[in-house]
Design a protein around this motif. Sequence first.
Motif, PDB file in Angstrom:
ATOM      1  N   CYS A  96      12.010  -7.232  42.515  1.00  0.00           N
ATOM      2  CA  CYS A  96      12.645  -8.096  41.507  1.00  0.00           C
ATOM      3  C   CYS A  96      13.589  -9.103  42.161  1.00  0.00           C
ATOM      4  CB  CYS A  96      13.409  -7.244  40.489  1.00  0.00           C
ATOM      5  SG  CYS A  96      12.347  -6.401  39.306  1.00  0.00           S
ATOM      6  N   CYS A 104       7.429  -5.109  40.171  1.00  0.00           N
ATOM      7  CA  CYS A 104       8.654  -4.297  40.158  1.00  0.00           C
ATOM      8  C   CYS A 104       8.349  -2.840  40.493  1.00  0.00           C
ATOM      9  CB  CYS A 104       9.290  -4.394  38.767  1.00  0.00           C
ATOM     10  SG  CYS A 104      10.624  -3.217  38.493  1.00  0.00           S
ATOM     11  N   GLU A 105       9.223  -2.250  41.294  1.00  0.00           N
ATOM     12  CA  GLU A 105       9.024  -0.851  41.717  1.00  0.00           C
ATOM     13  C   GLU A 105       9.156   0.109  40.531  1.00  0.00           C
ATOM     14  OE1 GLU A 105      11.811  -0.254  44.948  1.00  0.00           O
ATOM     15  OE2 GLU A 105      11.052  -2.062  45.953  1.00  0.00           O
TER      16      GLU A 105
HETATM   17 ZN    ZN Z   1      12.379  -4.112  39.754  1.00  0.00          ZN
END
Ligand code: ZN
Length: 338
Positions: A96, A104-105
């Motif tokens: 991000c 995004c993770e």
């Molecule tokens: Zn993220």
Amino acid sequence: MKTLTLLQPESFAYSDTEKPSSLLPNEVLVKVHKIGICGTDYHAFWGRQPFFQYPRILGHELGVEVIAIGSEVTEVTTGQKCAVEPYLNCGKCWACERDLGNCCENLQVMGVHTDGGMREYIKVPAHKLHVSDKLNYEQLALVETLGIGAHAVERANVQSNDLVLVVGAGPIGLSVLEFVKLRGAKVAVVDRNIQRLDFCLEHKKADASIIANDQTVEQILEVFGGKMPTVVLDATGSPASMHQSFNYLAAGGRLVFVGLYQGDYQFNDPSFHKRELTIMGSRNSKPNNFKEIIAAMETGELSVDSWISHRITFEEVAEQLPKLYTEPSLVKAIISWE
Ligand SMILES: [Zn+2]
Ligand SMILES: [Zn+2]
């Protein structure tokens, strides 16, 4: 409010649920007008979507109306029509931080990882809404699918002098084709399904069509005047197809995997090096894609009305969704409330 929940594979249930009330300062309450049905929804229904948790309210392709806004919302006002960007990213992780919210993770996709829009009202963060005063709700419901193609074509950096091959003529392949055409490149589409290929030609989505068989390479060479493609975008998610796509590229070619499968991908390194290839993944889409798509649809430069092959009502979803999946004429189905 009316709500449809997928309780477990092959089991939908309609219920009456509480309409969302209190809004966070940055939240917006929207009324869902139109919902696109996507491959993910069919896979979730049949229990074939990996890492999918039940029960779940499906629906991530949404055309919505703003009903109420939180105290700090400035992006939208009540009554406005919007497309929803269903990718809820954390805004804090390393992806991000580098403007890769699509990767995004901690990504949560509405209607997949969190409850989606198969209900009358839903709360959405204000910055995930993309307004259009000109488009109708049906067009707005198609923006998310189009984003997949727009982002993939952006990843491939398609130029007007590229020779482009799109593999797979389903809705994702179609969305890729739209943006290749907008960039002015010559494009051919390959699929095993003749009906899908005919649709692409009839609606001028591709310059040429190729039926996938043991003569595919010969057909590609014929279409591109004896040259191999400089860009191949594979929208199949089929390992057999994705392994073949590697062989279709000219020197310096870019291969983009739009579809994915749950397994390892192998290629011959000398063949990769000899042609100095680039292989890329493409995931979801980014906020700028939503803005560009809406702008192109507003000017009429991008028109996808021909995509909608089936229209069903909300009450018909539980019964019709399983049947649609095997319907040969299916391109895109849209759900309405009325
Ligand atoms: Zn993220
Ligand atoms: Zn989708």
